[in-house]
Design an enzyme around this catalytic site. Structure first.
Site, mmCIF file in Angstrom:
data_model
loop_
_atom_site.group_PDB
_atom_site.id
_atom_site.type_symbol
_atom_site.label_atom_id
_atom_site.label_comp_id
_atom_site.label_asym_id
_atom_site.label_seq_id
_atom_site.Cartn_x
_atom_site.Cartn_y
_atom_site.Cartn_z
ATOM 1 N N TYR A 147 0.819 -1.203 0.000
ATOM 2 C CA TYR A 147 0.000 0.000 0.000
ATOM 3 C C TYR A 147 0.862 1.266 0.000
ATOM 4 O O TYR A 147 0.901 2.000 -0.975
ATOM 5 C CB TYR A 147 -0.915 0.029 1.240
ATOM 6 C CG TYR A 147 -2.155 -0.835 1.165
ATOM 7 C CD1 TYR A 147 -2.282 -1.863 0.234
ATOM 8 C CD2 TYR A 147 -3.220 -0.624 2.047
ATOM 9 C CE1 TYR A 147 -3.421 -2.650 0.188
ATOM 10 C CE2 TYR A 147 -4.365 -1.407 2.000
ATOM 11 C CZ TYR A 147 -4.460 -2.419 1.067
ATOM 12 O OH TYR A 147 -5.592 -3.191 1.038
ATOM 13 N N GLU A 207 -8.029 -4.060 9.843
ATOM 14 C CA GLU A 207 -6.818 -3.918 10.633
ATOM 15 C C GLU A 207 -7.141 -3.205 11.947
ATOM 16 O O GLU A 207 -6.596 -3.505 12.983
ATOM 17 C CB GLU A 207 -5.795 -3.122 9.820
ATOM 18 C CG GLU A 207 -4.363 -3.514 10.072
ATOM 19 C CD GLU A 207 -3.401 -2.780 9.142
ATOM 20 O OE1 GLU A 207 -2.238 -2.683 9.476
ATOM 21 O OE2 GLU A 207 -3.838 -2.292 8.075
ATOM 22 N N SER A 227 -2.145 7.051 10.842
ATOM 23 C CA SER A 227 -1.555 7.678 12.023
ATOM 24 C C SER A 227 -2.659 8.237 12.928
ATOM 25 O O SER A 227 -3.806 8.375 12.517
ATOM 26 C CB SER A 227 -0.626 8.806 11.595
ATOM 27 O OG SER A 227 -1.390 9.830 10.980
ATOM 28 N N GLU A 258 -3.117 11.167 13.722
ATOM 29 C CA GLU A 258 -3.642 12.396 13.116
ATOM 30 C C GLU A 258 -4.702 12.060 12.060
ATOM 31 O O GLU A 258 -5.736 12.737 11.968
ATOM 32 C CB GLU A 258 -2.498 13.204 12.498
ATOM 33 C CG GLU A 258 -1.570 13.852 13.531
ATOM 34 C CD GLU A 258 -0.743 12.849 14.341
ATOM 35 O OE1 GLU A 258 -0.439 11.763 13.799
ATOM 36 O OE2 GLU A 258 -0.425 13.137 15.503
#
Lengths: 373, 405
Positions: free
Chosen positions: B121, B237, B377, B379
């Site tokens: 990815y 995930e 992340s 963020e």
């Protein structure tokens, strides 16, 4: 395994929210903050009719026979509304210890009176020291004939001015006992102290040779320590539920504001500085939700980790709610710092509860004892 | 609300525990063959691919049963199955988006670890902004020709196949021109190079593709659907293994308390210091809150609800917790926490001495920096939470309109 509300629990929340949205808008809260008594009698009567006052008490006492999850739902909604009044003091601080440790006669008299809206109760758990448990209780209980004579000073007693009875822990030769005291009895003085949270009223309660009969004793003489611990766990849970409600309301207000407030030609919610703050606030609110309802279920079910779950809940939610309510002011900027804007009602409510019924330091030490045992 | 396990769940837990007692490897797994053998043993016992459809070799089990197996494995610190990305991401993607031929061809071999998988990815210039990826897949009639570079490919060294995102149409907006492929790695046009991380180990790789070939039969979904498929797999995930993860933290926490009993300051064990006790009490509360969150996620999965953007909240919370926990462990352990070859054994301070460097506090501390970066992340998670849960307005972005390049 099912960590979700039942249909009845969802209905209960909707009904409580609906009633408080109608009778306890922030304009009503502000009116009560100015009122010498501090709460609205008509809403109290309505709460009795709706079954909230007797919610956790068995049906023979006029109660609804519901559990702590349901009670936490009601308290969360009260925190969300910044409801001013002696509900928490009466039902959680007064009613639950009587339900757990009171005699048949005491339960018959007081739980029925609470459920019907006739009686308001409170408990005097704090003294000069900052200890969160019964270890530092200095108020004395001396044997006097069949009864006892109580002397000492209690601090931060919520809603004592409207209470019909106050649960008072005091130390005698056999240890700590719990007494039901009439605040109008000879030797009792109540002095108002003004905290920053005006939706709560605190009193200093002086006990100067107050005489009580043997029937005032709740639980065995000298054997109230474990009852007080159980009562404190429920108080910690209840306070956490209110703080959760205050935090969620503050978050909701912040998100709504971020969707309409424009600066630099854009809605401030589109800035990552604001969006990320709101996302962190939601994370804290959801984590607090997990902590509150896990503890409520655990205490109700008598699960193995019930004691520790209450401490986890109070220490986590106290800090999280203070953070969320404070960040809400930050998101709003100057308007959030004004008296006219409602945010400070929730900020102060959360702050006043954070330090009561065991602050984070107290509960973290209890957790440490548990994990190092 | 009922947070107890049913008698059936408890019986299943007992059964899994007994199986692990009898079958757990006695010595650490050192070679790939040993790890594959353990993987196959788990599969044969019915403990892998538990939620996959039975007709492709899965177990058709409930999420709770899957959670119990993962949790019991975490309790005894069992080695993870070796084809983790195949099981966690590639398999579920093929189950949902693959065609019948692809399901029959690939799923069973993931479960048996006959074919090992990785995920292709991220790119050097496409991290958080994954949709800006530049790896090209050109339609050459009977196949696609792939050129580009991928990075942060876990398990690339041992993988046989990769789940690939590549741009098939550079003329449309960037989210719309991406497609999803299965790429065979053992071919001349593919070069896999290990990437050394701050831990000193190399779980991740870089993968260079120069005129690599993908057969037409290995396009997943339709052309241009890759972005939607990728978002779903990132969701897998984020949602999975929630309870087992907390159990691993808890066993590390108990090791930390044991270390705090052994280490002294001012002549007294650290565990008697009120300062240390406050910190231990605080982090246990945070850990338990993560466990409660995991039970909420499990409740959703049991009802058949996909956690969706809620998974972002859970991931944000536990990955940030993991950093705080390891920071506290370092604070308590002082220089002993930094030893990559383990603390003196007579002190008994490490998390798990059997697995070497990976069982040290130093490794756990360094590794904790990865959780708030990989799989979106913190963020990015906060952007997702803000936009999709709170409904806050999207930010002004320079890349909203126009073609990918």
């Amino acid at each position: 395994m099912n960590f979700a509300f039942t249909e009845d629990q969802v209905l209960l929340r909707n009904s409580v929210r609906g009633a408080l949205d109608a009778s306890c808008r922030t304009a009503d809260v502000r009116a009560m903050m100015e009122d010498p008594q501090g709460y609205a009698e008509p809403l109290w009567g309505e709460m009795a009719k709706l079954g909230w006052l007797g919610l956790p008490f068995p049906e023979p006492y006029g109660g609804a026979g519901l559990g702590l999850v349901e009670l936490a739902i009601v308290l969360e909604e009260m925190g969300r509304a910044a409801y001013p009044g002696p509900y928490f003091a009466t039902v959680v601080l007064g009613g639950l210890p009587l339900l757990l440790g009171g005699s048949a006669a005491q339960k018959e008299k007081w739980l029925s009176a609470i459920a019907s809206g006739r009686a308001r109760l409170t408990a005097a758990l704090q003294e000069d020291s900052l200890d969160g448990d019964s270890a530092a209780i200095a108020t004395t209980a001396a044997r006097a004939g069949d009864g006892f004579t109580l002397s000492g000073t209690k601090r931060f007693v919520p809603w004592a001015h409207v209470a019909d009875a106050v649960l008072v822990p005091a130390r005698g030769p056999e240890g700590v006992s719990l007494f039901l005291v009439d605040p109008k009895a000879a030797g009792v003085t109540l002095t108002s102290t003004r905290g920053m949270d005006l939706t709560t009223r605190w009193f200093t309660m002086g006990l100067d040779g107050v005489k009580v009969g043997a029937d005032a004793l709740v639980g065995p003489p000298g054997g109230a320590a474990s009852l007080l611990e159980a009562a404190l766990r429920r108080a910690a849970l209840g306070a956490s539920a209110e703080m959760l409600g205050a935090a969620r309301r503050s978050l909701d207000m912040s998100v709504e504001y971020a969707k309409v407030r424009e600066q630099f030609g854009q809605l401030i919610g589109s800035f990552q500085a604001i969006r990320h703050k709101c996302s962190e606030m939601l994370m804290e609110v959801e984590n607090s939700h997990s902590a509150v309802y896990y503890a409520a279920w655990s205490l109700e079910a008598g699960a193995e980790d019930a004691a520790i779950a209450a401490s986890i809940c109070k220490s986590y939610v106290g800090e999280a709610a203070r953070k969320v309510c404070g960040e809400a002011i930050q998101v709003h900027g100057g308007i959030g710092f004004t008296w006219e804007y409602d945010l400070h009602l929730f900020f102060k409510r959360a702050k006043s509860l954070e330090v009561m019924y065991g602050d984070a330091e107290h509960h973290r030490e209890l957790i440490a004892r548990h994990v190092t045992a | 609300m009922d947070l107890t396990y049913t008698p059936e769940d408890l019986a299943f837990r007992k059964q899994v525990r007994a199986w692990l007692e009898g079958n757990l490897p006695r010595t650490p797994l050192r070679t790939l063959d040993e790890r594959k053998a353990w993987h196959r043993k788990l599969y044969e016992a019915g403990y892998l691919g538990m939620g996959w459809p039975k007709e492709y070799g899965g177990g058709g089990a409930r999420p709770m049963e899957q959670a119990i197996v993962a949790d019991e494995m975490a309790q005894v610190n069992a080695p993870a199955p070796t084809n983790g990305l195949g099981l966690g991401i590639v398999g579920p993607t093929v189950v949902v988006h693959g065609n019948e031929w692809q399901k029959k061809r690939y799923l069973q071999k993931i479960l048996t670890a006959e074919e090992m998988w990785c995920q292709l990815y991220s790119e050097p210039n496409s991290g958080s902004d994954l949709a800006s990826l530049r790896t090209r897949a050109e339609d050459k009639g009977d196949h696609f020709l792939v050129n580009g570079q991928k990075i942060w490919t876990s398990g690339g060294k041992v993988a046989d196949w990769g789940l690939l995102l590549a741009r098939t149409d550079p003329a449309v907006a960037k989210h719309k021109g991406i497609s999803c492929f299965l790429l065979y790695l053992h071919q001349p046009g593919v070069d896999v190079r290990p990437l050394k991380q701050i831990t000193g180990s190399s779980e991740f790789c870089e993968v260079f593709m120069t005129n690599a070939r993908v057969e037409k039969e290995n396009l997943i979904g339709k052309l241009g659907e890759g972005w939607g498929i990728a978002n779903l797999t990132l969701g897998y995930e984020r949602g999975g293994r929630s309870l087992a993860r907390i159990t691993s933290y808890a066993s590390q926490y108990h090791r930390l308390v044991a270390a705090a009993r052994k280490l002294k300051r001012n002549g007294r064990p650290l565990v008697d210091s009120p300062v240390v006790r406050q910190k231990l009490g605080r982090i246990w509360a945070e850990l338990e809150v993560e466990r409660y969150n995991a039970l909420r996620v499990l409740t959703q999965l049991e009802r058949g609800d996909h956690p969706g953007a809620g998974g972002s909240l859970t991931k944000l919370s536990y990955s940030e917790f993991e950093k705080r926990f390891n920071e506290l462990a370092q604070e308590i352990l002082g220089p002993y926490g930094q030893l990559t070859d383990g603390a003196p054994p007579e002190l008994g301070l490490e998390i798990d001495t059997a697995v070497g460097e990976q069982g040290t506090w130093a490794y756990a501390f360094l590794w904790s920096r990865a959780g708030t970066i990989y799989s979106g992340s913190s963020e990015i998670q906060k952007n997702v939470i803000g936009e999709r849960i709170l409904g806050l307005p999207k930010e002004a972005r320079a890349d909203r309109a126009g073609a990918a390049r």
